[in-house]
Design an enzyme around this catalytic site. Structure first.
Site, PDB file in Angstrom:
ATOM      1  N   LYS A  91       0.804  -1.231   0.000  1.00  0.00           N
ATOM      2  CA  LYS A  91       0.000   0.000   0.000  1.00  0.00           C
ATOM      3  C   LYS A  91       0.836   1.281   0.000  1.00  0.00           C
ATOM      4  CE  LYS A  91      -4.462  -1.475   1.575  1.00  0.00           C
ATOM      5  NZ  LYS A  91      -4.333  -2.934   1.726  1.00  0.00           N
ATOM      6  N   GLU A 113      -9.790   7.208   3.169  1.00  0.00           N
ATOM      7  CA  GLU A 113     -10.758   6.285   3.748  1.00  0.00           C
ATOM      8  C   GLU A 113      -9.989   5.034   4.154  1.00  0.00           C
ATOM      9  OE1 GLU A 113     -10.076   6.247   0.549  1.00  0.00           O
ATOM     10  OE2 GLU A 113      -9.709   4.097   0.288  1.00  0.00           O
ATOM     11  N   SER A 379       1.365  -9.865  -1.313  1.00  0.00           N
ATOM     12  CA  SER A 379       0.999  -8.463  -1.059  1.00  0.00           C
ATOM     13  C   SER A 379       1.253  -7.980   0.365  1.00  0.00           C
ATOM     14  CB  SER A 379      -0.465  -8.237  -1.444  1.00  0.00           C
ATOM     15  OG  SER A 379      -1.312  -9.108  -0.720  1.00  0.00           O
TER      16      SER A 379
HETATM   17  C1  LIG Z   1      -5.299  -3.870   1.209  1.00  0.00           C
HETATM   18  C2  LIG Z   1      -4.676  -5.151   0.889  1.00  0.00           C
HETATM   19  C3  LIG Z   1      -5.092  -5.915  -0.240  1.00  0.00           C
HETATM   20  C4  LIG Z   1      -6.259  -5.539  -1.112  1.00  0.00           C
HETATM   21  O1  LIG Z   1      -6.107  -4.353  -1.827  1.00  0.00           O
HETATM   22  P1  LIG Z   1      -5.796  -4.301  -3.382  1.00  0.00           P
HETATM   23  O2  LIG Z   1      -5.992  -2.871  -3.729  1.00  0.00           O
HETATM   24  O3  LIG Z   1      -6.757  -5.200  -4.084  1.00  0.00           O
HETATM   25  O4  LIG Z   1      -4.395  -4.744  -3.578  1.00  0.00           O
HETATM   26  C5  LIG Z   1      -4.422  -7.090  -0.511  1.00  0.00           C
HETATM   27  N1  LIG Z   1      -3.405  -7.526   0.271  1.00  0.00           N
HETATM   28  C6  LIG Z   1      -2.989  -6.824   1.345  1.00  0.00           C
HETATM   29  C7  LIG Z   1      -1.874  -7.370   2.182  1.00  0.00           C
HETATM   30  C8  LIG Z   1      -3.605  -5.625   1.690  1.00  0.00           C
HETATM   31  O5  LIG Z   1      -3.186  -4.965   2.774  1.00  0.00           O
END
Ligand SMILES: *Cc1c(COP(=O)(O)O)cnc(C)c1O
Length: 396
Positions: A91, A113, A379
Protein backbone atom coordinates in the site's frame (compact mmCIF):
# COMPACT_ATOMS: atom_id res chain seq x y z
CA UNK A 1 -1.13 -1.03 -20.64
CA UNK A 2 0.03 1.81 -22.75
CA UNK A 3 0.25 -0.46 -25.78
CA UNK A 4 -3.46 -1.19 -25.31
CA UNK A 5 -4.31 2.49 -24.85
CA UNK A 6 -6.22 1.94 -21.66
CA UNK A 7 -7.68 3.91 -20.16
CA UNK A 8 -8.69 6.34 -22.91
CA UNK A 9 -8.49 10.09 -22.25
CA UNK A 10 -11.88 10.02 -20.50
CA UNK A 11 -10.75 7.24 -18.23
CA UNK A 12 -12.59 4.34 -19.88
CA UNK A 13 -11.34 0.79 -19.98
CA UNK A 14 -13.77 -0.47 -22.63
CA UNK A 15 -17.22 -0.01 -21.08
CA UNK A 16 -15.84 0.48 -17.55
CA UNK A 17 -14.31 3.42 -15.69
CA UNK A 18 -15.08 7.09 -16.31
CA UNK A 19 -15.85 9.67 -13.65
CA UNK A 20 -19.39 9.57 -12.27
CA UNK A 21 -19.17 12.34 -9.73
CA UNK A 22 -21.38 15.06 -8.30
CA UNK A 23 -20.87 18.45 -9.93
CA UNK A 24 -19.37 19.80 -6.71
CA UNK A 25 -16.48 17.37 -6.98
CA UNK A 26 -15.71 18.18 -10.58
CA UNK A 27 -12.97 20.84 -9.97
CA UNK A 28 -10.95 18.56 -7.65
CA UNK A 29 -11.03 15.58 -9.98
CA UNK A 30 -10.42 17.76 -13.04
CA UNK A 31 -7.32 19.32 -11.45
CA UNK A 32 -5.91 15.86 -10.80
CA UNK A 33 -6.82 14.63 -14.26
CA UNK A 34 -5.14 17.63 -15.93
CA UNK A 35 -1.93 17.22 -13.94
CA UNK A 36 -1.28 13.62 -12.94
CA UNK A 37 0.51 12.40 -16.07
CA UNK A 38 2.65 15.53 -16.25
CA UNK A 39 3.66 15.20 -12.60
CA UNK A 40 4.36 11.45 -12.83
CA UNK A 41 6.65 12.23 -15.75
CA UNK A 42 8.46 15.17 -14.15
CA UNK A 43 12.05 14.94 -12.92
CA UNK A 44 11.00 16.64 -9.68
CA UNK A 45 8.51 13.88 -8.87
CA UNK A 46 10.50 10.93 -10.18
CA UNK A 47 13.63 11.75 -8.23
CA UNK A 48 11.89 12.04 -4.87
CA UNK A 49 9.54 9.10 -5.51
CA UNK A 50 12.39 6.76 -6.47
CA UNK A 51 14.47 7.87 -3.51
CA UNK A 52 11.64 7.28 -1.02
CA UNK A 53 10.71 3.93 -2.58
CA UNK A 54 14.32 2.87 -2.14
CA UNK A 55 15.27 4.26 1.27
CA UNK A 56 11.92 4.53 3.05
CA UNK A 57 9.66 1.82 1.62
CA UNK A 58 12.56 -0.62 1.15
CA UNK A 59 12.53 -1.27 -2.60
CA UNK A 60 13.31 -3.17 -4.66
CA UNK A 61 11.57 -5.96 -2.75
CA UNK A 62 13.13 -9.42 -3.30
CA UNK A 63 11.83 -11.92 -5.84
CA UNK A 64 12.18 -15.14 -3.87
CA UNK A 65 12.30 -18.60 -5.44
CA UNK A 66 10.04 -20.68 -3.20
CA UNK A 67 11.53 -24.15 -3.45
CA UNK A 68 9.06 -26.05 -1.28
CA UNK A 69 5.98 -24.32 -2.64
CA UNK A 70 7.27 -25.04 -6.15
CA UNK A 71 7.45 -28.73 -5.38
CA UNK A 72 3.87 -28.71 -4.11
CA UNK A 73 2.56 -26.70 -7.06
CA UNK A 74 4.49 -28.57 -9.76
CA UNK A 75 5.94 -25.38 -11.29
CA UNK A 76 8.64 -22.81 -10.55
CA UNK A 77 7.06 -20.48 -8.03
CA UNK A 78 8.52 -17.07 -7.19
CA UNK A 79 7.21 -14.78 -4.47
CA UNK A 80 7.35 -11.01 -4.98
CA UNK A 81 7.94 -9.90 -1.42
CA UNK A 82 5.70 -6.83 -1.00
CA UNK A 83 5.22 -8.04 2.59
CA UNK A 84 8.69 -6.66 3.28
CA UNK A 85 7.68 -3.07 2.44
CA UNK A 86 7.53 -0.61 5.33
CA UNK A 87 4.14 -0.98 7.11
CA UNK A 88 3.90 -4.57 5.83
CA UNK A 89 2.25 -4.40 2.41
CA UNK A 90 2.27 -2.87 -1.07
CA UNK A 91 0.00 0.00 0.00
CA UNK A 92 2.83 2.44 0.74
CA UNK A 93 3.94 2.55 -2.93
CA UNK A 94 0.71 4.30 -3.84
CA UNK A 95 0.52 6.53 -0.79
CA UNK A 96 4.07 7.86 -1.12
CA UNK A 97 3.37 8.73 -4.75
CA UNK A 98 0.04 10.44 -4.11
CA UNK A 99 1.35 12.42 -1.13
CA UNK A 100 4.27 13.73 -3.20
CA UNK A 101 1.82 14.63 -5.96
CA UNK A 102 -0.38 16.48 -3.47
CA UNK A 103 2.60 18.53 -2.34
CA UNK A 104 3.52 19.43 -5.92
CA UNK A 105 -0.11 20.51 -6.46
CA UNK A 106 0.22 22.80 -3.43
CA UNK A 107 -2.21 20.85 -1.22
CA UNK A 108 -1.90 21.43 2.52
CA UNK A 109 -3.69 18.41 3.98
CA UNK A 110 -4.58 14.80 3.22
CA UNK A 111 -7.72 12.77 3.71
CA UNK A 112 -8.20 9.04 3.21
CA UNK A 113 -10.76 6.28 3.75
CA UNK A 114 -9.87 3.00 5.37
CA UNK A 115 -11.56 -0.36 5.96
CA UNK A 116 -9.33 -2.63 7.99
CA UNK A 117 -7.04 0.30 8.68
CA UNK A 118 -4.10 -0.72 6.51
CA UNK A 119 -4.52 2.11 4.00
CA UNK A 120 -5.20 4.52 6.87
CA UNK A 121 -1.97 3.50 8.58
CA UNK A 122 0.00 3.80 5.33
CA UNK A 123 -1.43 7.27 4.75
CA UNK A 124 -0.81 8.42 8.34
CA UNK A 125 2.76 7.11 8.03
CA UNK A 126 3.62 9.10 4.91
CA UNK A 127 1.82 12.19 6.26
CA UNK A 128 4.02 12.07 9.37
CA UNK A 129 7.09 11.81 7.15
CA UNK A 130 6.07 14.68 4.87
CA UNK A 131 4.54 16.79 7.67
CA UNK A 132 1.06 16.87 6.17
CA UNK A 133 -1.99 16.97 8.45
CA UNK A 134 -3.99 13.77 7.93
CA UNK A 135 -7.65 12.87 8.49
CA UNK A 136 -8.81 9.28 8.05
CA UNK A 137 -12.46 8.23 7.74
CA UNK A 138 -13.23 4.81 9.17
CA UNK A 139 -16.50 2.98 9.83
CA UNK A 140 -17.20 2.76 13.56
CA UNK A 141 -17.71 -1.00 13.25
CA UNK A 142 -14.25 -1.30 11.66
CA UNK A 143 -12.74 0.92 14.38
CA UNK A 144 -14.01 -1.46 17.02
CA UNK A 145 -12.61 -4.57 15.30
CA UNK A 146 -9.29 -3.03 14.18
CA UNK A 147 -8.13 -1.32 17.37
CA UNK A 148 -4.36 -1.74 16.85
CA UNK A 149 -4.55 0.12 13.53
CA UNK A 150 -6.59 2.94 15.09
CA UNK A 151 -3.89 3.15 17.74
CA UNK A 152 -1.16 3.28 15.08
CA UNK A 153 -2.90 6.10 13.22
CA UNK A 154 -3.26 8.07 16.44
CA UNK A 155 0.41 7.56 17.27
CA UNK A 156 1.34 8.79 13.80
CA UNK A 157 -0.60 11.98 14.45
CA UNK A 158 -3.63 11.35 12.25
CA UNK A 159 -7.19 12.25 13.16
CA UNK A 160 -9.51 9.25 12.80
CA UNK A 161 -13.16 10.12 12.20
CA UNK A 162 -15.69 7.37 13.01
CA UNK A 163 -18.39 6.94 10.35
CA UNK A 164 -21.76 5.88 11.73
CA UNK A 165 -23.81 5.66 8.51
CA UNK A 166 -24.86 2.54 6.58
CA UNK A 167 -23.03 -0.64 7.49
CA UNK A 168 -20.42 1.47 9.37
CA UNK A 169 -17.60 0.01 7.26
CA UNK A 170 -15.46 0.71 4.19
CA UNK A 171 -18.03 1.81 1.64
CA UNK A 172 -19.57 4.23 4.14
CA UNK A 173 -16.14 5.61 5.06
CA UNK A 174 -15.48 6.17 1.35
CA UNK A 175 -18.78 8.05 0.94
CA UNK A 176 -17.89 10.23 3.92
CA UNK A 177 -14.40 11.01 2.61
CA UNK A 178 -15.89 12.06 -0.74
CA UNK A 179 -18.41 14.29 1.08
CA UNK A 180 -15.61 15.90 3.07
CA UNK A 181 -13.55 16.49 -0.08
CA UNK A 182 -16.46 18.31 -1.72
CA UNK A 183 -16.43 20.75 1.20
CA UNK A 184 -12.64 21.27 1.12
CA UNK A 185 -11.86 21.55 -2.59
CA UNK A 186 -8.83 23.83 -2.53
CA UNK A 187 -6.39 22.75 0.15
CA UNK A 188 -7.08 18.99 0.42
CA UNK A 189 -5.97 15.91 -1.51
CA UNK A 190 -7.91 12.68 -1.15
CA UNK A 191 -5.63 9.62 -1.27
CA UNK A 192 -7.71 6.69 -2.52
CA UNK A 193 -6.21 3.37 -1.46
CA UNK A 194 -6.86 1.16 -4.47
CA UNK A 195 -7.48 1.14 -8.23
CA UNK A 196 -11.02 2.41 -7.74
CA UNK A 197 -12.83 5.75 -7.76
CA UNK A 198 -13.37 8.25 -10.56
CA UNK A 199 -10.81 8.70 -13.35
CA UNK A 200 -7.87 9.38 -12.98
CA UNK A 201 -7.58 7.43 -9.71
CA UNK A 202 -7.59 3.87 -11.08
CA UNK A 203 -4.90 4.79 -13.61
CA UNK A 204 -2.92 6.87 -11.12
CA UNK A 205 -2.84 4.07 -8.54
CA UNK A 206 -2.04 1.41 -11.18
CA UNK A 207 0.90 3.48 -12.44
CA UNK A 208 2.24 4.08 -8.93
CA UNK A 209 2.00 0.36 -8.15
CA UNK A 210 3.49 -0.64 -11.51
CA UNK A 211 6.92 -0.54 -9.86
CA UNK A 212 6.05 -4.10 -8.74
CA UNK A 213 5.98 -5.57 -12.27
CA UNK A 214 8.85 -3.34 -13.42
CA UNK A 215 11.00 -4.96 -10.74
CA UNK A 216 9.70 -8.47 -11.49
CA UNK A 217 10.82 -8.07 -15.11
CA UNK A 218 14.35 -7.09 -14.15
CA UNK A 219 14.68 -9.70 -11.42
CA UNK A 220 13.29 -12.50 -13.58
CA UNK A 221 15.67 -11.63 -16.40
CA UNK A 222 18.56 -12.12 -13.99
CA UNK A 223 17.25 -15.34 -12.49
CA UNK A 224 15.61 -17.05 -15.46
CA UNK A 225 16.86 -15.24 -18.54
CA UNK A 226 13.37 -14.03 -19.44
CA UNK A 227 11.45 -10.89 -18.51
CA UNK A 228 8.03 -12.50 -18.83
CA UNK A 229 6.71 -15.17 -16.47
CA UNK A 230 4.09 -17.69 -17.62
CA UNK A 231 1.75 -16.70 -14.79
CA UNK A 232 1.30 -13.78 -12.44
CA UNK A 233 -1.11 -14.43 -9.57
CA UNK A 234 -2.44 -11.70 -7.25
CA UNK A 235 -5.37 -11.31 -4.91
CA UNK A 236 -7.81 -8.51 -5.75
CA UNK A 237 -9.90 -6.39 -3.42
CA UNK A 238 -10.07 -3.03 -5.18
CA UNK A 239 -7.24 -4.36 -7.30
CA UNK A 240 -4.10 -2.31 -6.63
CA UNK A 241 -1.52 -5.01 -5.93
CA UNK A 242 -2.87 -7.01 -8.87
CA UNK A 243 -2.74 -3.93 -11.12
CA UNK A 244 0.87 -3.30 -10.09
CA UNK A 245 1.92 -6.92 -10.54
CA UNK A 246 0.11 -7.24 -13.91
CA UNK A 247 0.97 -3.81 -15.35
CA UNK A 248 3.96 -4.50 -17.60
CA UNK A 249 2.67 -7.93 -18.66
CA UNK A 250 -0.83 -7.00 -19.83
CA UNK A 251 -1.47 -8.10 -23.40
CA UNK A 252 2.07 -9.44 -23.95
CA UNK A 253 0.73 -12.67 -25.43
CA UNK A 254 2.70 -14.84 -23.02
CA UNK A 255 1.89 -14.15 -19.39
CA UNK A 256 -1.37 -15.45 -18.01
CA UNK A 257 -2.71 -12.99 -15.46
CA UNK A 258 -4.71 -14.52 -12.62
CA UNK A 259 -6.70 -12.33 -10.23
CA UNK A 260 -7.98 -14.02 -7.10
CA UNK A 261 -11.24 -12.88 -5.56
CA UNK A 262 -12.50 -13.55 -2.06
CA UNK A 263 -15.42 -15.95 -2.38
CA UNK A 264 -16.21 -15.79 1.35
CA UNK A 265 -18.45 -18.76 2.10
CA UNK A 266 -18.70 -19.49 -1.63
CA UNK A 267 -19.20 -17.54 -4.86
CA UNK A 268 -22.75 -18.92 -5.08
CA UNK A 269 -23.76 -17.90 -1.57
CA UNK A 270 -24.95 -14.54 -0.24
CA UNK A 271 -21.84 -14.25 1.93
CA UNK A 272 -19.25 -13.51 -0.71
CA UNK A 273 -17.02 -10.79 -2.13
CA UNK A 274 -16.52 -12.46 -5.54
CA UNK A 275 -17.36 -9.36 -7.54
CA UNK A 276 -16.27 -10.62 -10.95
CA UNK A 277 -18.18 -13.88 -10.53
CA UNK A 278 -21.34 -12.32 -9.08
CA UNK A 279 -21.24 -8.66 -10.05
CA UNK A 280 -23.15 -6.78 -12.73
CA UNK A 281 -22.29 -3.41 -14.32
CA UNK A 282 -23.13 -0.45 -12.15
CA UNK A 283 -21.65 2.63 -10.55
CA UNK A 284 -19.80 2.66 -7.26
CA UNK A 285 -17.63 5.39 -5.77
CA UNK A 286 -17.40 7.39 -8.98
CA UNK A 287 -16.73 4.77 -11.63
CA UNK A 288 -18.61 2.28 -13.76
CA UNK A 289 -17.51 -1.25 -13.00
CA UNK A 290 -18.74 -4.66 -11.92
CA UNK A 291 -20.28 -4.66 -8.48
CA UNK A 292 -22.55 -6.77 -6.36
CA UNK A 293 -25.95 -5.14 -6.23
CA UNK A 294 -29.56 -5.94 -5.53
CA UNK A 295 -32.12 -6.05 -8.35
CA UNK A 296 -33.03 -2.42 -7.62
CA UNK A 297 -29.44 -1.26 -7.84
CA UNK A 298 -28.51 -0.99 -4.17
CA UNK A 299 -24.95 -1.97 -3.33
CA UNK A 300 -24.93 -5.38 -1.69
CA UNK A 301 -22.79 -5.91 1.35
CA UNK A 302 -19.68 -7.99 0.72
CA UNK A 303 -18.40 -10.76 2.96
CA UNK A 304 -14.91 -12.14 3.31
CA UNK A 305 -12.96 -13.32 6.32
CA UNK A 306 -10.28 -10.95 5.02
CA UNK A 307 -11.04 -7.28 5.68
CA UNK A 308 -8.85 -6.10 2.78
CA UNK A 309 -10.87 -8.03 0.18
CA UNK A 310 -14.26 -7.30 1.70
CA UNK A 311 -15.37 -4.81 -1.00
CA UNK A 312 -18.52 -5.10 -3.15
CA UNK A 313 -16.83 -3.64 -6.25
CA UNK A 314 -13.58 -4.07 -8.17
CA UNK A 315 -11.47 -1.61 -10.14
CA UNK A 316 -12.70 -0.81 -13.68
CA UNK A 317 -9.37 -1.94 -15.11
CA UNK A 318 -9.97 -5.43 -13.72
CA UNK A 319 -13.57 -5.52 -14.92
CA UNK A 320 -12.19 -4.75 -18.38
CA UNK A 321 -9.36 -7.31 -18.16
CA UNK A 322 -11.98 -9.92 -17.28
CA UNK A 323 -14.39 -8.81 -20.00
CA UNK A 324 -11.71 -8.83 -22.69
CA UNK A 325 -10.20 -12.12 -21.42
CA UNK A 326 -6.82 -10.47 -20.81
CA UNK A 327 -6.96 -11.83 -17.26
CA UNK A 328 -8.74 -14.67 -15.49
CA UNK A 329 -10.36 -14.29 -12.06
CA UNK A 330 -10.67 -17.23 -9.70
CA UNK A 331 -12.76 -17.29 -6.52
CA UNK A 332 -11.16 -18.63 -3.32
CA UNK A 333 -13.22 -19.26 -0.18
CA UNK A 334 -12.46 -18.30 3.43
CA UNK A 335 -11.62 -21.93 4.21
CA UNK A 336 -9.28 -22.31 1.23
CA UNK A 337 -7.53 -19.05 2.15
CA UNK A 338 -6.95 -20.32 5.68
CA UNK A 339 -5.38 -23.45 4.22
CA UNK A 340 -3.20 -21.14 2.11
CA UNK A 341 -2.01 -19.38 5.27
CA UNK A 342 -0.86 -22.65 6.78
CA UNK A 343 0.62 -23.91 3.55
CA UNK A 344 2.89 -20.91 2.96
CA UNK A 345 3.82 -20.60 6.62
CA UNK A 346 4.93 -24.22 6.88
CA UNK A 347 6.48 -24.46 3.42
CA UNK A 348 8.52 -21.27 3.37
CA UNK A 349 8.52 -19.76 6.85
CA UNK A 350 6.49 -16.76 5.74
CA UNK A 351 3.21 -15.92 7.50
CA UNK A 352 1.14 -14.13 4.85
CA UNK A 353 -1.66 -11.61 5.24
CA UNK A 354 -5.08 -13.19 4.93
CA UNK A 355 -5.65 -11.32 1.65
CA UNK A 356 -2.42 -12.70 0.23
CA UNK A 357 -3.30 -16.26 1.31
CA UNK A 358 -6.09 -16.21 -1.31
CA UNK A 359 -3.41 -15.98 -4.02
CA UNK A 360 -1.49 -18.88 -2.45
CA UNK A 361 -4.62 -21.04 -2.37
CA UNK A 362 -5.19 -20.36 -6.07
CA UNK A 363 -2.08 -22.46 -6.85
CA UNK A 364 -4.30 -25.51 -6.38
CA UNK A 365 -6.79 -24.35 -9.00
CA UNK A 366 -4.39 -24.15 -11.93
CA UNK A 367 -2.83 -26.99 -13.95
CA UNK A 368 0.79 -25.99 -14.42
CA UNK A 369 3.47 -27.50 -16.58
CA UNK A 370 6.68 -28.29 -14.65
CA UNK A 371 8.66 -25.64 -16.58
CA UNK A 372 6.10 -22.86 -15.96
CA UNK A 373 7.42 -19.78 -14.20
CA UNK A 374 4.83 -18.48 -11.76
CA UNK A 375 5.09 -15.21 -9.85
CA UNK A 376 2.80 -14.61 -6.88
CA UNK A 377 2.33 -11.10 -5.55
CA UNK A 378 2.95 -11.62 -1.84
CA UNK A 379 1.00 -8.46 -1.06
CA UNK A 380 1.37 -8.36 2.73
CA UNK A 381 2.47 -9.98 5.96
CA UNK A 382 0.29 -11.69 8.51
CA UNK A 383 1.07 -9.79 11.72
CA UNK A 384 -2.21 -7.87 11.50
CA UNK A 385 -4.17 -11.12 11.17
CA UNK A 386 -2.74 -13.07 14.11
CA UNK A 387 -5.90 -12.70 16.16
CA UNK A 388 -8.02 -14.09 13.31
CA UNK A 389 -5.54 -16.95 12.87
CA UNK A 390 -5.59 -17.69 16.58
CA UNK A 391 -9.38 -17.83 16.70
CA UNK A 392 -9.60 -19.94 13.58
CA UNK A 393 -6.84 -22.45 14.18
CA UNK A 394 -7.66 -23.10 17.83
CA UNK A 395 -11.29 -23.94 17.11
CA UNK A 396 -12.26 -27.36 18.46
C1 LIG B 1 -5.30 -3.87 1.21
C2 LIG B 1 -4.68 -5.15 0.89
C3 LIG B 1 -5.09 -5.91 -0.24
C4 LIG B 1 -6.26 -5.54 -1.11
O1 LIG B 1 -6.11 -4.35 -1.83
P1 LIG B 1 -5.80 -4.30 -3.38
O2 LIG B 1 -5.99 -2.87 -3.73
O3 LIG B 1 -6.76 -5.20 -4.08
O4 LIG B 1 -4.39 -4.74 -3.58
C5 LIG B 1 -4.42 -7.09 -0.51
N1 LIG B 1 -3.41 -7.53 0.27
C6 LIG B 1 -2.99 -6.82 1.35
C7 LIG B 1 -1.87 -7.37 2.18
C8 LIG B 1 -3.60 -5.62 1.69
O5 LIG B 1 -3.19 -4.96 2.77
Amino acid sequence: MTQLNIPDTRGYYGPFGGAYIPEMLYPNVEELKENYLKILDSAEFKEEFDQLLKDYVGRPTPLFYARNLSQMAGAKVYLKREDLCHTGAHKLNNVVGQALMAKILGKKRIIAETGAGQHGVATATVCALLRLPCTVFMGSKDMARQKPNVMRMHMLGAEVIPVESGSKSLKDATNEAIRHWINHPDDTHYIIGSTIGPHPYPDLVARLQSVISAEIREQLLQKEGTENPDYVIACAGGGSNAAGAFFHFIGNGKTRLIGVEAAGEGANTEKTAATIAKGTPGIIHGCKTLLMQTSDGQVQEAHSISAGLDYPGIGPMHAFLHDSKLATFLPVTDTEAMEGVQELTRAEGIIPALETAHAIAALHKINFKPEDIVVISLSGRGDKDLETYQNYFTQP
